[in-house]
Design a protein around this motif. Sequence first.
Motif, short mmCIF file in Angstrom:
data_model
loop_
_atom_site.label_atom_id
_atom_site.label_comp_id
_atom_site.label_asym_id
_atom_site.label_seq_id
_atom_site.Cartn_x
_atom_site.Cartn_y
_atom_site.Cartn_z
N ALA A 108 12.86 7.66 -12.05
CA ALA A 108 11.86 8.38 -12.83
C ALA A 108 10.44 8.07 -12.35
N GLY A 109 10.12 6.80 -12.21
CA GLY A 109 8.76 6.44 -11.82
C GLY A 109 8.38 6.89 -10.42
N SER A 110 9.33 6.81 -9.49
CA SER A 110 9.02 7.18 -8.11
C SER A 110 8.75 8.66 -7.95
N ALA A 111 9.19 9.47 -8.93
CA ALA A 111 8.98 10.92 -8.84
C ALA A 111 7.52 11.31 -9.02
N LEU A 112 6.69 10.39 -9.50
CA LEU A 112 5.31 10.75 -9.81
C LEU A 112 4.45 10.95 -8.57
N THR A 113 4.61 10.10 -7.57
CA THR A 113 3.68 10.11 -6.44
C THR A 113 4.36 10.61 -5.17
N PRO A 114 3.57 11.10 -4.21
CA PRO A 114 4.16 11.55 -2.94
C PRO A 114 4.84 10.45 -2.15
N ILE A 115 4.46 9.19 -2.39
CA ILE A 115 5.01 8.08 -1.61
C ILE A 115 6.08 7.31 -2.39
N GLY A 116 6.48 7.82 -3.55
CA GLY A 116 7.42 7.08 -4.38
C GLY A 116 8.84 7.09 -3.87
N ASN A 117 9.23 8.17 -3.19
CA ASN A 117 10.60 8.27 -2.66
C ASN A 117 10.61 9.22 -1.48
N PRO A 118 11.68 9.23 -0.69
CA PRO A 118 11.70 10.05 0.53
C PRO A 118 11.61 11.54 0.28
N GLN A 119 12.26 12.03 -0.79
CA GLN A 119 12.22 13.47 -1.01
C GLN A 119 10.82 13.95 -1.38
N ASN A 120 10.09 13.14 -2.15
CA ASN A 120 8.71 13.49 -2.47
C ASN A 120 7.84 13.52 -1.22
N LEU A 121 8.03 12.53 -0.36
CA LEU A 121 7.25 12.47 0.87
C LEU A 121 7.50 13.71 1.72
N TYR A 122 8.76 14.11 1.83
CA TYR A 122 9.11 15.29 2.60
C TYR A 122 8.48 16.55 1.99
N LEU A 123 8.66 16.73 0.67
CA LEU A 123 8.15 17.93 0.02
C LEU A 123 6.63 17.96 -0.01
#
Length: 375
Positions: free
Chosen positions: A141-156
């Motif tokens: 849940a928390g990692s979904a907030l920022t672009p650097i929180g998880n790999p899928q966010n970084l990609y998107l």
Amino acid sequence: MNVTRAEAAPQPSEHGGGGNGLLWVLVLVAIGFAILRPRALPDYPKLIDWQTLGALAGLLAITQGVEQSGMLQAAAQRLLARATHLRGLALMLTASAALLSALVTNDVSLFLLVPLTRVLAAQAHLPLGRLVVLEALAVNAGSALTPIGNPQNLYLWHRSGESFAGFITMMAPTVAAMLFWLFVAVWLLVPRTPIALKPSADAAPVQPRLLALSGALFIGFVVALDRHWLLAGLGVVFAAFLLFRPRVLLGIDWALLAIIALMFVDLRQLAYLPAVSALLQAWPIAEGWRAYLAAIVSSQFISNVPAAILLDRYVHDLPALAAGVSVGGFGCVLGSLANLIALRLAKVPHGLREFHRISIPFLLVCAASALLLRL
């Protein structure tokens, strides 16, 4: 602190979390693909994300160094001395997991907090499996907030062209819904009871040199990963432990690395099946609630990072896709790599059963809540 003394409980199994059973399932799936859709042997290593696997190997080694230094045991004693009740401890651990994951990624947060939680459970009677499952939900849940929180966010994020702040603003409503239900889950699943300590054993002495070595290697390894110097960073970590503390390398969970490698091999072959591509092309999932639900469902079968990459070709609604793969990290253990890491680090018996007992209902309420926010 209100403390009662109780009999010692059995120590967690070293092969908990459903670990090696899952490994053999993945082996059988890989054999099935090799029979039904054979590939040339040199093609199989290309299916593995070596950057992710190498990063996990380095972090596993460093985590072992920190554990063997005795620092976690000392920190756990101080934390238990200040804790007043079980629910308060659970809220602190899950809030820390959610916050850290937004800043230093979900996997790194688990490498910091799950070993500490396991040591806490060795010193007091705590529901270790439940706490670790809640921590896994928290980092997703928390990692979904920022672009650097998880790999899928970084990609998107890179694909979207959004600013850092713009991406956070886009994800904030979904994350708020997930965090709301996370703390509801903690409130309902963890009672407000006194913490019962186990009979005290001789505390392992803190080894400052090993702790300092592990800390220095952690900082250097994170910098190396940021600069894309994986091989150099991994070589320094393993060479340093091999030279100064070879016993650290014996404690690495090599089975976890095999599980992650086989996940890449199996799930990517599944995603590349012509039938899967044909199905995605036939479904109207370009935008809106259909894109959101497609991302959630796909994540249950191929994990949320491959789902984000696969669906990016068919979905043109970035907020729906980003929200869907974030919520899709809940539910099935394969929904997020962080789930597997948490369970393997925890080493609890029947970890998969405990995880799904909590995570599947959590997926349903979060998916419905986030969908209502989008309507």
